[in-house]
Design a protein around this motif. Sequence first.
Motif, PDB file in Angstrom:
ATOM      1  N   ASN A   1       6.165  -3.431   3.734  1.00  0.00           N
ATOM      2  CA  ASN A   1       4.930  -3.019   4.772  1.00  0.00           C
ATOM      3  C   ASN A   1       5.001  -4.208   5.925  1.00  0.00           C
TER       4      ASN A   1
ATOM      5  N   SER B   1      -0.627  -2.264  -4.145  1.00  0.00           N
ATOM      6  CA  SER B   1      -1.355  -1.103  -3.493  1.00  0.00           C
ATOM      7  C   SER B   1      -2.681  -0.782  -4.270  1.00  0.00           C
TER       8      SER B   1
ATOM      9  N   ARG C   1       4.506  -3.523  -1.024  1.00  0.00           N
ATOM     10  CA  ARG C   1       3.866  -4.377   0.073  1.00  0.00           C
ATOM     11  C   ARG C   1       5.088  -5.038   0.664  1.00  0.00           C
TER      12      ARG C   1
END
Length: 73
Positions: A58, A27, A55
Amino acid sequence: MSPLKALMDEQVQELRSKNIGAIALNSDISFEEQRKLLRSMHASKPKLIYISPERLFNYFFLRHYLPPYVRYP
């Protein structure tokens, strides 16, 4: 920068210094830079991809960006 992200960056730099393709996605990298890295993965075919936990959790990232670049044995 978190210790995990700093470690990822150090490992990527070390691998690259030995001509081993590696990238890190986390990020701290801008959305545009991540897109650029993901696009370049197809041509450069890195041996190692470091992906931070945020991540991997996500959904958008996993669903839309990662699949075209990852092969599963």
